[in-house]
Design an enzyme around this catalytic site. Structure first.
Site, PDB file in Angstrom:
ATOM      1  N   CYS A 159      -2.238  19.381  -9.563  1.00 40.97           N
ATOM      2  CA  CYS A 159      -1.030  18.801  -8.964  1.00 40.97           C
ATOM      3  C   CYS A 159      -1.291  17.532  -8.159  1.00 40.97           C
ATOM      4  O   CYS A 159      -0.549  16.552  -8.272  1.00 40.97           O
ATOM      5  CB  CYS A 159      -0.293  19.846  -8.125  1.00 40.97           C
ATOM      6  SG  CYS A 159      -1.178  20.417  -6.645  1.00 40.97           S
TER       7      CYS A 159
ATOM      8  N   HIS B 263       1.273  22.618  -2.960  1.00 43.88           N
ATOM      9  CA  HIS B 263       1.659  21.926  -4.188  1.00 43.88           C
ATOM     10  C   HIS B 263       2.033  20.509  -3.797  1.00 43.88           C
ATOM     11  O   HIS B 263       2.717  20.285  -2.787  1.00 43.88           O
ATOM     12  CB  HIS B 263       2.820  22.629  -4.882  1.00 43.88           C
ATOM     13  CG  HIS B 263       3.240  21.957  -6.154  1.00 43.88           C
ATOM     14  ND1 HIS B 263       2.355  21.647  -7.152  1.00 43.88           N
ATOM     15  CD2 HIS B 263       4.462  21.506  -6.577  1.00 43.88           C
ATOM     16  CE1 HIS B 263       2.992  21.053  -8.146  1.00 43.88           C
ATOM     17  NE2 HIS B 263       4.270  20.955  -7.814  1.00 43.88           N
TER      18      HIS B 263
ATOM     19  N   ASP C 142       8.298  15.277  -9.719  1.00 39.73           N
ATOM     20  CA  ASP C 142       7.094  16.102  -9.854  1.00 39.73           C
ATOM     21  C   ASP C 142       6.532  15.966 -11.268  1.00 39.73           C
ATOM     22  O   ASP C 142       7.108  16.499 -12.222  1.00 39.73           O
ATOM     23  CB  ASP C 142       7.423  17.566  -9.551  1.00 39.73           C
ATOM     24  CG  ASP C 142       6.162  18.405  -9.381  1.00 39.73           C
ATOM     25  OD1 ASP C 142       5.069  17.926  -9.740  1.00 39.73           O
ATOM     26  OD2 ASP C 142       6.267  19.550  -8.893  1.00 39.73           O
TER      27      ASP C 142
END
Length: 684
Positions: free
Chosen positions: A274, A332, A355
């Site tokens: 991530c 995250h 994202d």
């Protein structure tokens, strides 16, 4: 007499780069300018002089097969929504006129070809002048990406380094990252990313037209950073071995990733997780002129069935079990981009979540956002894009269950753990800024946090409690754990009743990765405790370095205590997950107040081995604008307590604040030790 013609054209690249805040791209062979602001071009004519009464000069800007033709006029005034060209208002030199060209603030982003046409009473001639790259313009109030404060533009557009935050909410770890937007070929790779997207391949003309909109651009980039649907930049991998590529923890900057992607013919680079996906997207968006920052959500929920409840299961002795498809990542990382949301109406402008980590499809593609942060806070799940998914990541409840033979022995619900802290790097300072209150309706007491890039919290207040009718228990770390020192924690058990109790204490510690359930137990202890009526007992425990030494680095510890009432068989659970602070590399530069471009300076990188065994590995030192390429050295085995110091030559190429970062990859325990130093390079 010879008719009017063009001898040559000067794009005045250096001047235009300065006026358009694109000096960092000076290594680009193609001029880089921003939409909505004029750039200057100098024409050098031959033959007779230019006569505005009988002659006409026109520019044509081409983007693919789209083009616009603009006559050069004497009027500086004009609509900001159209292309304009005008002679320098300071005066006209008929043999060498100076001309300004201005694109609309909504012009599509990309590489344009510029042509000049000379029309006289007897002739018409065309000339190919050259190419220019047109980017978004956060300095232009008419641009949808306009951000009003200069310090924010410097941080979120121009800054080529930053900090990503990992670890845990109570002990955020600063991970230095070089965004590398001014390094050779990075600009071209970012523009290539748009060119190789499926949208461009399917319909080039439509794609070029839609590139005027940062919403469209951001969705393209979000999808193209991962490689699930296209020729994207990164291949994700979250478990197993990484021998076919690079372990995600090893990357220190975007430049190497984009360079490898381009040189491979746009094959995905192995591997990313991530924070790597987010950091690469941050680079691309800053290059394209869209303000962007990396954001970390600590205790990020992955709710597979959409009920906003995450279930976690423990055994009767405190071991966490793999019984649920739901999960909580300790952290995250995504990005926020700043833009106007004209598609949603007033109130939704500003920071938008995007994202690039491939988790769920949006519009049939693995991408996410842009989701207005305001809409997430207000749970406006009716608005675009992907607000329900992002909302769940920070708002789920945690239902913790103790089981034996599939029978529930006790349970507890925690409404505060998920989304406990949301932070980003503070503007102009190397520490985290708490932005939780921008996402959730809470009071945010810590607008500026500190992480291990600055002196860390000396006493941690990590706490988890499990209430019950007969017994209560709490688990508290005495201080933030540091590699090489024992993990010290306190268990407090309270008898809530007027009868004495015999209590069995079960303690269990497991290793875990930030995005996975814990693995096997590496430490456990079991004790019997006698509690007087309404009595309280405080028990201090420790886990020695030898017992946890394999856990340091990016891994975390899941620590649990189960108190079992022998008489009633009642069980109560308290848990905590925490990271162990790794040692840091030190970086020192003598006479650091006198660092100037193109003069060699020496940096000293140091490391002291805090482990109980010898370590060896590879030292890597990088610094965009400070070191060409990277410095690497294999470190010989360093005994416990031993110190290594290595000189590194630094040759600054750019004025301003630059990041020098070092990483030491230890070969015997898969740990990466990091350090960084911000270096101020002054004009000579």
């Amino acid at each position: 007499m010879e008719d009017l013609s063009v001898q040559y054209v000067n794009l005045e690249q250096s001047e235009n780069h300065e006026s358009h805040k694109t000096q960092g791209f000076s290594s680009s062979r193609t001029m880089v300018v921003r939409r909505g602001s004029p750039f200057r071009v100098s024409l050098h004519l031959k033959g007779r002089a230019f006569n505005p009464e009988t002659d006409t000069l026109l520019f044509r800007a081409l983007l693919g097969h789209l083009y616009v033709t603009v006559p050069i006029t004497f009027s500086v005034e004009g609509s900001p929504s159209i292309w304009r060209a005008y002679f320098d208002p300071r005066g006209l030199n008929p043999k060498s006129p100076s001309v300004f060209i201005s694109s609309p603030a909504s012009a599509p982003v990309g590489t344009y070809q510029l042509q000049l046409f000379v029309v006289t009473q007897t002739d018409q001639r065309g000339y190919k002048i050259g190419n220019f790259n047109l980017l978004c313009n956060p300095w232009c109030s008419e641009d949808a990406v306009f951000i009003p404060f200069e310090d924010q533009r410097e941080e979120y557009v121009q800054n080529d380094s930053g900090l990503l935050y990992t670890g845990t909410a109570m002990n955020p770890v600063s991970r230095p990252w070089s965004f590398d937007q001014y390094e050779p070929d990075v600009l071209q790779s970012c523009l290539n990313l748009l060119q190789v997207s499926p949208q461009h391949t399917r319909n080039r003309q439509k794609d070029y037209i839609l590139r005027s909109d940062p919403i469209y651009i951001s969705r393209i980039v979000s999808a193209m950073i991962n490689s699930e649907d296209d020729r994207g930049v990164l291949k994700g991998k979250w478990s197993g071995d990484y021998k076919q590529g690079v372990h995600p923890s090893t990357w220190t900057g975007t430049g190497d990733i984009l360079r490898q992607w381009a040189e491979s013919g746009f094959s995905p680079v192995k591997y990313g997780q991530c924070w790597v996906f987010a950091a690469v997207m941050c680079t691309v968006m800053r290059v394209l002129g869209i303000p962007c920052r990396a954001v970390t959500n600590f205790n990020s929920a992955h709710d597979t069935n959409g009920n906003l409840v995450i279930e976690e299961f423990y055994s009767e002795t405190g071991k966490k079990l793999h019984h649920s498809k739901d999960s909580i990542w300790n952290f995250h990382v995504w990005v926020e981009c700043w833009m106007t949301r004209r598609d949603l109406g007033s109130g939704m402008d500003g920071w938008q979540v995007l994202d690039p980590t491939p988790q769920e499809r949006s519009g049939g593609v693995f991408c996410c956002g842009p989701a207005p942060v305001t809409a997430i806070r207000d749970r406006r799940i009716d608005l675009a894009y992907d607000i329900p998914f992002v909302y769940a990541e920070m708002n789920a409840d945690v239902h913790t269950v103790v089981v034996r033979d599939n029978q529930v022995l006790s349970s507890n619900r925690d409404t505060k753990r998920v989304g406990a802290l949301i932070c980003t790097k503070a503007v102009a300072f190397p520490w985290p800024q708490d932005i939780t209150a921008e996402y959730k309706h809470i009071k945010s007491p810590n607008p500026s946090l500190r992480s291990r890039s600055t002196p860390m919290l000396n006493d941690s207040t990590l706490r988890s409690e499990g209430p019950s009718q007969g017994v209560s228990v709490s688990l508290t770390l005495d201080k933030a754990p540091v590699a090489g020192a024992p993990i010290l924690f306190t268990v407090t058990v309270t008898n809530m009743e007027m009868v004495a109790k015999m209590i069995r204490e079960h303690l269990n510690a497991q290793t875990k990765e930030y995005n996975n359930s814990p693995s096997d137990t590496f430490w456990e202890a079991h004790n019997v405790i006698r509690l007087a009526p309404l009595g309280v007992k405080v028990m201090r425990h420790q886990i020695s370095p030898a017992q946890y030494e394999g856990v340091v680095g990016d891994d975390l510890v899941n620590l649990a205590v189960v108190m079992e009432d022998e008489a009633s068989q009642e069980r109560v659970l308290a848990t905590d997950e925490f990271n162990i602070s790794s040692p840091e590399l030190t970086i020192q530069i003598p006479n650091e107040d006198s660092i100037v471009p193109y003069k060699e300076h020496t940096a000293m990188v140091g490391f002291t081995n805090p482990f109980s065994v010898p370590v060896n590995g590879v030292l890597t030192v990088t610094g965009a604008g400070l070191i060409q390429g990277k410095f690497q050295l294999r470190m010989h085995p360093l005994p416990p307590g031993g110190r290594m110091e290595q000189q590194v030559v630094v040759l600054p190429r750019m004025v301003g604040m630059r990041m020098l970062q070092a990483s030491l990859t230890l070969e015997n325990n898969n740990t990466v030790i990091r350090g960084f130093k911000m270096v101020s390079v002054s004009a000579a």
